[in-house]
Design a protein around this motif. Sequence first.
Motif, PDB file in Angstrom:
ATOM      1  N   GLU A  53      26.344  29.463  -7.762  1.00  0.00           N
ATOM      2  CA  GLU A  53      26.162  29.650  -9.198  1.00  0.00           C
ATOM      3  C   GLU A  53      27.441  30.133  -9.884  1.00  0.00           C
ATOM      4  OE1 GLU A  53      22.996  32.021 -12.096  1.00  0.00           O
ATOM      5  OE2 GLU A  53      23.473  32.849 -10.133  1.00  0.00           O
ATOM      6  N   ASN A  54      27.763  29.486 -11.016  1.00  0.00           N
ATOM      7  CA  ASN A  54      28.888  29.880 -11.877  1.00  0.00           C
ATOM      8  C   ASN A  54      30.235  29.924 -11.158  1.00  0.00           C
ATOM      9  OD1 ASN A  54      27.440  30.038 -14.295  1.00  0.00           O
ATOM     10  ND2 ASN A  54      26.750  32.110 -13.819  1.00  0.00           N
ATOM     11  N   THR A  55      30.399  29.000 -10.201  1.00  0.00           N
ATOM     12  CA  THR A  55      31.694  28.746  -9.579  1.00  0.00           C
ATOM     13  C   THR A  55      31.887  27.238  -9.548  1.00  0.00           C
ATOM     14  OG1 THR A  55      30.963  28.439  -7.284  1.00  0.00           O
ATOM     15  CG2 THR A  55      31.293  30.720  -8.044  1.00  0.00           C
ATOM     16  N   ASN A  56      33.041  26.800  -9.057  1.00  0.00           N
ATOM     17  CA  ASN A  56      33.245  25.365  -8.879  1.00  0.00           C
ATOM     18  C   ASN A  56      32.873  24.923  -7.470  1.00  0.00           C
ATOM     19  OD1 ASN A  56      35.315  26.320  -7.271  1.00  0.00           O
ATOM     20  ND2 ASN A  56      36.978  25.368  -8.433  1.00  0.00           N
ATOM     21  N   ILE A  57      32.182  25.775  -6.730  1.00  0.00           N
ATOM     22  CA  ILE A  57      31.798  25.443  -5.359  1.00  0.00           C
ATOM     23  C   ILE A  57      30.556  24.573  -5.363  1.00  0.00           C
ATOM     24  CG2 ILE A  57      31.058  26.355  -3.123  1.00  0.00           C
ATOM     25  CD1 ILE A  57      32.672  28.893  -3.776  1.00  0.00           C
ATOM     26  N   SER A  58      30.748  23.309  -5.054  1.00  0.00           N
ATOM     27  CA  SER A  58      29.672  22.341  -4.867  1.00  0.00           C
ATOM     28  C   SER A  58      30.174  21.392  -3.788  1.00  0.00           C
ATOM     29  CB  SER A  58      29.360  21.603  -6.173  1.00  0.00           C
ATOM     30  OG  SER A  58      28.302  20.683  -5.993  1.00  0.00           O
ATOM     31  N   GLU A  59      29.874  21.725  -2.539  1.00  0.00           N
ATOM     32  CA  GLU A  59      30.540  21.096  -1.409  1.00  0.00           C
ATOM     33  C   GLU A  59      29.549  20.454  -0.440  1.00  0.00           C
ATOM     34  OE1 GLU A  59      33.841  20.945  -0.789  1.00  0.00           O
ATOM     35  OE2 GLU A  59      34.472  22.106  -2.539  1.00  0.00           O
ATOM     36  N   GLU A 120      34.755  40.863  -7.853  1.00  0.00           N
ATOM     37  CA  GLU A 120      34.700  41.466  -9.182  1.00  0.00           C
ATOM     38  C   GLU A 120      33.282  42.000  -9.410  1.00  0.00           C
ATOM     39  OE1 GLU A 120      35.728  38.310 -11.823  1.00  0.00           O
ATOM     40  OE2 GLU A 120      37.557  37.801 -10.714  1.00  0.00           O
ATOM     41  N   LYS A 121      33.192  43.262  -9.713  1.00  0.00           N
ATOM     42  CA  LYS A 121      31.884  43.925  -9.797  1.00  0.00           C
ATOM     43  C   LYS A 121      30.936  43.243 -10.766  1.00  0.00           C
ATOM     44  CE  LYS A 121      29.901  48.560 -10.305  1.00  0.00           C
ATOM     45  NZ  LYS A 121      30.196  49.996 -10.541  1.00  0.00           N
ATOM     46  N   ASP A 122      31.416  42.926 -11.963  1.00  0.00           N
ATOM     47  CA  ASP A 122      30.546  42.313 -12.966  1.00  0.00           C
ATOM     48  C   ASP A 122      30.044  40.960 -12.501  1.00  0.00           C
ATOM     49  OD1 ASP A 122      30.812  44.482 -14.615  1.00  0.00           O
ATOM     50  OD2 ASP A 122      32.322  43.571 -15.926  1.00  0.00           O
ATOM     51  N   PHE A 123      30.923  40.174 -11.909  1.00  0.00           N
ATOM     52  CA  PHE A 123      30.496  38.850 -11.438  1.00  0.00           C
ATOM     53  C   PHE A 123      29.443  38.993 -10.349  1.00  0.00           C
ATOM     54  CE2 PHE A 123      30.547  35.051  -8.864  1.00  0.00           C
ATOM     55  CZ  PHE A 123      30.596  34.037  -9.807  1.00  0.00           C
ATOM     56  N   PHE A 124      29.656  39.911  -9.421  1.00  0.00           N
ATOM     57  CA  PHE A 124      28.706  40.089  -8.327  1.00  0.00           C
ATOM     58  C   PHE A 124      27.311  40.399  -8.861  1.00  0.00           C
ATOM     59  CE2 PHE A 124      26.370  42.950  -5.537  1.00  0.00           C
ATOM     60  CZ  PHE A 124      26.289  42.186  -4.381  1.00  0.00           C
ATOM     61  N   TYR A 125      27.217  41.313  -9.806  1.00  0.00           N
ATOM     62  CA  TYR A 125      25.901  41.719 -10.280  1.00  0.00           C
ATOM     63  C   TYR A 125      25.264  40.723 -11.249  1.00  0.00           C
ATOM     64  CZ  TYR A 125      26.350  46.205  -7.960  1.00  0.00           C
ATOM     65  OH  TYR A 125      26.476  47.176  -7.005  1.00  0.00           O
ATOM     66  N   ASP A 126      26.073  39.868 -11.844  1.00  0.00           N
ATOM     67  CA  ASP A 126      25.546  38.922 -12.836  1.00  0.00           C
ATOM     68  C   ASP A 126      25.206  37.556 -12.255  1.00  0.00           C
ATOM     69  OD1 ASP A 126      25.790  40.834 -14.778  1.00  0.00           O
ATOM     70  OD2 ASP A 126      27.697  40.093 -15.561  1.00  0.00           O
ATOM     71  N   ASN A 127      25.568  37.304 -11.002  1.00  0.00           N
ATOM     72  CA  ASN A 127      25.362  35.968 -10.433  1.00  0.00           C
ATOM     73  C   ASN A 127      24.672  36.088  -9.084  1.00  0.00           C
ATOM     74  OD1 ASN A 127      27.035  34.001 -12.297  1.00  0.00           O
ATOM     75  ND2 ASN A 127      28.220  35.886 -12.070  1.00  0.00           N
ATOM     76  N   ASN A 128      23.510  35.453  -8.992  1.00  0.00           N
ATOM     77  CA  ASN A 128      22.642  35.650  -7.827  1.00  0.00           C
ATOM     78  C   ASN A 128      22.508  34.460  -6.900  1.00  0.00           C
ATOM     79  OD1 ASN A 128      21.785  38.319  -8.588  1.00  0.00           O
ATOM     80  ND2 ASN A 128      20.466  37.387 -10.141  1.00  0.00           N
ATOM     81  N   ASP A 129      22.496  33.253  -7.413  1.00  0.00           N
ATOM     82  CA  ASP A 129      21.949  32.134  -6.664  1.00  0.00           C
ATOM     83  C   ASP A 129      22.974  31.282  -5.934  1.00  0.00           C
ATOM     84  OD1 ASP A 129      19.424  32.868  -7.499  1.00  0.00           O
ATOM     85  OD2 ASP A 129      19.418  31.490  -9.204  1.00  0.00           O
ATOM     86  N   ILE A 130      22.595  30.923  -4.711  1.00  0.00           N
ATOM     87  CA  ILE A 130      23.288  29.904  -3.937  1.00  0.00           C
ATOM     88  C   ILE A 130      22.234  28.875  -3.549  1.00  0.00           C
ATOM     89  CG2 ILE A 130      24.546  29.381  -1.821  1.00  0.00           C
ATOM     90  CD1 ILE A 130      25.666  32.203  -1.864  1.00  0.00           C
TER      91      ILE A 130
END
Length: 210
Positions: A53-59, A120-130
């Motif tokens: 989620e919210n990265t460019n990782i789609s592999e 990054e603390k904010d990113f970790f807590y705001d993004n959950n899904d893989i």
Amino acid sequence: MLGGILIKIGILILYTFCLFFLPNNQNNYYEIYFNRLETKYNNQDIIGVIEVENTNISEVIVKGEDNEYYLTHDLKNNYDIYGTVFMDYRNDLNDKKKLFFGHNIELGEAPFKQLEKYLEKDFFYDNNDIYLVTKKGKKIYEVFSVMIVDESSNHMSLVYDNWNEYLHYLQNNSIYYKEVELNNDNIIILQTCNFKPRNTYILVIAKETE
């Protein structure tokens, strides 16, 4: 060339449809998607697709006969310094703990470069899904821990005497962790190189939710 582009677009559309709109029991659609991927890349090692989620990782992910080959080879089995995202060769998709590996570099982009965002603390807590999609269907995993480890860590082990104790070890030894209930959960660990400090690894750990 146009034909190849159209095939790629068609596969992407089918993957997106499988990921977001199909229930898990529609296995024929997943099988069609992965059969097309295997044909496209002429590679029977393909086992799934992973998206963060919210990265460019789609592999597209593979499983080889060891943990070395896909460090330096692409999906078409050509030499590639960036390699391919792969699952530990000891793993089975039904295992309680599945390990996935992808390269990172200090400058530029690599398959798992954006796992650094979880530091990054904010990113970790705001993004959950893989999301993990295989021929058997789709699974959603909730990130609950990020760790930095070195070679002395036991994170590569797949067998533990007390599974729940191990889950809480992961949570309690995190840089950041989420207060989620852990009880005999299936997990995935995404691993990539870390450069601060050097000779360490970033582990992003998530538990299966559905």
